[in-house]
Write a protein that holds these residues in place. Structure first.
Motif, PDB file in Angstrom:
ATOM      1  N   GLN A 173     -37.569   2.971 -84.988  1.00  0.00           N
ATOM      2  CA  GLN A 173     -38.818   2.948 -84.223  1.00  0.00           C
ATOM      3  C   GLN A 173     -39.976   2.415 -85.066  1.00  0.00           C
ATOM      4  O   GLN A 173     -40.798   1.623 -84.576  1.00  0.00           O
ATOM      5  CB  GLN A 173     -39.145   4.358 -83.718  1.00  0.00           C
ATOM      6  CG  GLN A 173     -38.226   4.878 -82.631  1.00  0.00           C
ATOM      7  CD  GLN A 173     -38.514   4.252 -81.278  1.00  0.00           C
ATOM      8  OE1 GLN A 173     -39.274   3.308 -81.163  1.00  0.00           O
ATOM      9  NE2 GLN A 173     -37.885   4.777 -80.243  1.00  0.00           N
ATOM     10  N   ILE A 174     -40.074   2.850 -86.304  1.00  0.00           N
ATOM     11  CA  ILE A 174     -41.170   2.388 -87.159  1.00  0.00           C
ATOM     12  C   ILE A 174     -41.037   0.900 -87.444  1.00  0.00           C
ATOM     13  O   ILE A 174     -42.022   0.152 -87.469  1.00  0.00           O
ATOM     14  CB  ILE A 174     -41.198   3.200 -88.469  1.00  0.00           C
ATOM     15  CG1 ILE A 174     -41.559   4.654 -88.168  1.00  0.00           C
ATOM     16  CG2 ILE A 174     -42.193   2.617 -89.461  1.00  0.00           C
ATOM     17  CD1 ILE A 174     -41.414   5.563 -89.346  1.00  0.00           C
ATOM     18  N   ASN A 175     -39.822   0.442 -87.642  1.00  0.00           N
ATOM     19  CA  ASN A 175     -39.622  -0.985 -87.879  1.00  0.00           C
ATOM     20  C   ASN A 175     -40.014  -1.800 -86.648  1.00  0.00           C
ATOM     21  O   ASN A 175     -40.667  -2.848 -86.766  1.00  0.00           O
ATOM     22  CB  ASN A 175     -38.161  -1.250 -88.229  1.00  0.00           C
ATOM     23  CG  ASN A 175     -37.890  -2.706 -88.498  1.00  0.00           C
ATOM     24  OD1 ASN A 175     -38.293  -3.254 -89.527  1.00  0.00           O
ATOM     25  ND2 ASN A 175     -37.193  -3.360 -87.583  1.00  0.00           N
ATOM     26  N   GLY A 216     -43.774  -1.640 -86.563  1.00  0.00           N
ATOM     27  CA  GLY A 216     -44.394  -2.324 -87.685  1.00  0.00           C
ATOM     28  C   GLY A 216     -44.299  -3.828 -87.607  1.00  0.00           C
ATOM     29  O   GLY A 216     -45.203  -4.542 -88.082  1.00  0.00           O
ATOM     30  N   GLU A 217     -43.240  -4.343 -87.004  1.00  0.00           N
ATOM     31  CA  GLU A 217     -43.090  -5.794 -86.900  1.00  0.00           C
ATOM     32  C   GLU A 217     -44.181  -6.424 -86.042  1.00  0.00           C
ATOM     33  O   GLU A 217     -44.504  -7.601 -86.203  1.00  0.00           O
ATOM     34  CB  GLU A 217     -41.717  -6.135 -86.328  1.00  0.00           C
ATOM     35  CG  GLU A 217     -40.583  -5.956 -87.343  1.00  0.00           C
ATOM     36  CD  GLU A 217     -39.252  -6.376 -86.759  1.00  0.00           C
ATOM     37  OE1 GLU A 217     -39.152  -6.475 -85.515  1.00  0.00           O
ATOM     38  OE2 GLU A 217     -38.313  -6.598 -87.548  1.00  0.00           O
ATOM     39  N   ARG A 218     -44.765  -5.654 -85.137  1.00  0.00           N
ATOM     40  CA  ARG A 218     -45.843  -6.197 -84.311  1.00  0.00           C
ATOM     41  C   ARG A 218     -47.084  -6.493 -85.135  1.00  0.00           C
ATOM     42  O   ARG A 218     -47.910  -7.317 -84.752  1.00  0.00           O
ATOM     43  CB  ARG A 218     -46.193  -5.212 -83.202  1.00  0.00           C
ATOM     44  CG  ARG A 218     -45.034  -4.880 -82.273  1.00  0.00           C
ATOM     45  CD  ARG A 218     -45.453  -3.865 -81.222  1.00  0.00           C
ATOM     46  NE  ARG A 218     -44.315  -3.450 -80.399  1.00  0.00           N
ATOM     47  CZ  ARG A 218     -44.405  -2.547 -79.426  1.00  0.00           C
ATOM     48  NH1 ARG A 218     -45.579  -1.968 -79.170  1.00  0.00           N
ATOM     49  NH2 ARG A 218     -43.316  -2.222 -78.734  1.00  0.00           N
TER      50      ARG A 218
END
Length: 263
Positions: free
Chosen positions: A78-80, A83-85
């Motif tokens: 979920q964090i990845n 974070g990619e946004r």
């Protein structure tokens, strides 16, 4: 001019609120006295404490470990994704580590222990109440609070922080597994990034939460078990109420402790 007599069939909201408030305060006071007696009651037995440490701590390890593993793995994904946004995928290891040790590890571990242990304690003590085994202890001049409640309270206070620590480690390893197999991190970089942003107080605050949550779980199980109604239905209600009270108490205590620790 005389005042008309009150209608006994018409509800009085002021009296209703007053009665509810007094009942709530009496309940809080009774639970507080029960908890104080449970922590300091005579009749302490190291054998009973060791037995409860095994039941509450060791036997809860599989469910806490599996919960932490899948939570850490899902958190990394979920964090990845988020974070990619913002081109911030590199923060995955740090946020997984901090999130697990501060919040998710203690709370989810406490809830899993509540589901398993609070129900077990309430059912066991409630069955003893129904079958008059507790009355037999009183007849034999044995304090049931010291014999039944104290070892369970202290075992939960001592064992749940250990479960939280183990769950934190497994949760971070779950994030590491996803990070190294799916998200393109090297093992060394992931672990170094996780360790670099963790502080001692992050870990200690989670362990202190674990001790508080263990106390809440054991207290709820013992209280509702000791006050279980007669019959199988009474034991069933006590078990349900113990799990609900322990879960809500954990979430409320987590809010209060987070505010104390990090503000």
């Amino acid at each position: 001019m005389t005042r008309p007599a009150p209608n006994p069939f018409r509800p009085d909201p002021v009296r209703a609120v007053g009665r509810a408030t007094l009942a709530l305060l009496r309940g809080i006071g009774a639970v507080a006295i029960f908890a104080a007696r449970g922590l300091a009651a005579p009749g302490f037995s190291p054998r009973l404490l060791a037995e409860q440490l095994l039941r509450i701590g060791w036997l809860s390890l599989p469910v806490v470990g599996l919960t932490a593993l899948f939570t850490g793995a899902a958190l990394a994904l979920q964090i990845n994704a988020g974070g990619e946004r913002f081109q911030a995928g590199d923060v995955v290891p740090a946020i997984v580590a901090i999130g697990m040790v501060r919040e998710l590890g203690p709370v989810l571990g406490g809830l899993m222990v509540a589901a398993r242990v609070a129900s077990s304690i309430a059912a066991e003590i409630g069955s003893m109440r129904v079958t008059e085994q507790i009355d037999a202890l009183v007849t034999l001049s044995t304090d049931p609070v010291g014999w039944l409640v104290r070892p369970r309270l202290w075992a939960a206070i001592l064992s749940v922080p250990v479960l939280v620590g183990v769950g934190d480690t497994i949760g971070i390893m779950g994030g590491w597994l996803i990070g190294t197999t799916t998200l393109g991190f090297t093992s060394q970089a992931y672990l170094a990034n996780s360790w670099a942003y963790l502080e001692t107080w992050d870990v200690l605050s989670g362990l202190l939460k674990g001790a508080a949550f263990g106390f809440i779980v054991a207290l709820a199980g013992c209280w509702f078990g000791m006050n279980a109604g007669r019959g199988a239905a009474g034991v069933g209600r006590a078990t349900t109420n113990a799990v609900v009270a322990a879960s809500v108490g954990i979430l409320a205590a987590n809010f209060v402790l987070t505010g104390l620790f990090f503000t």
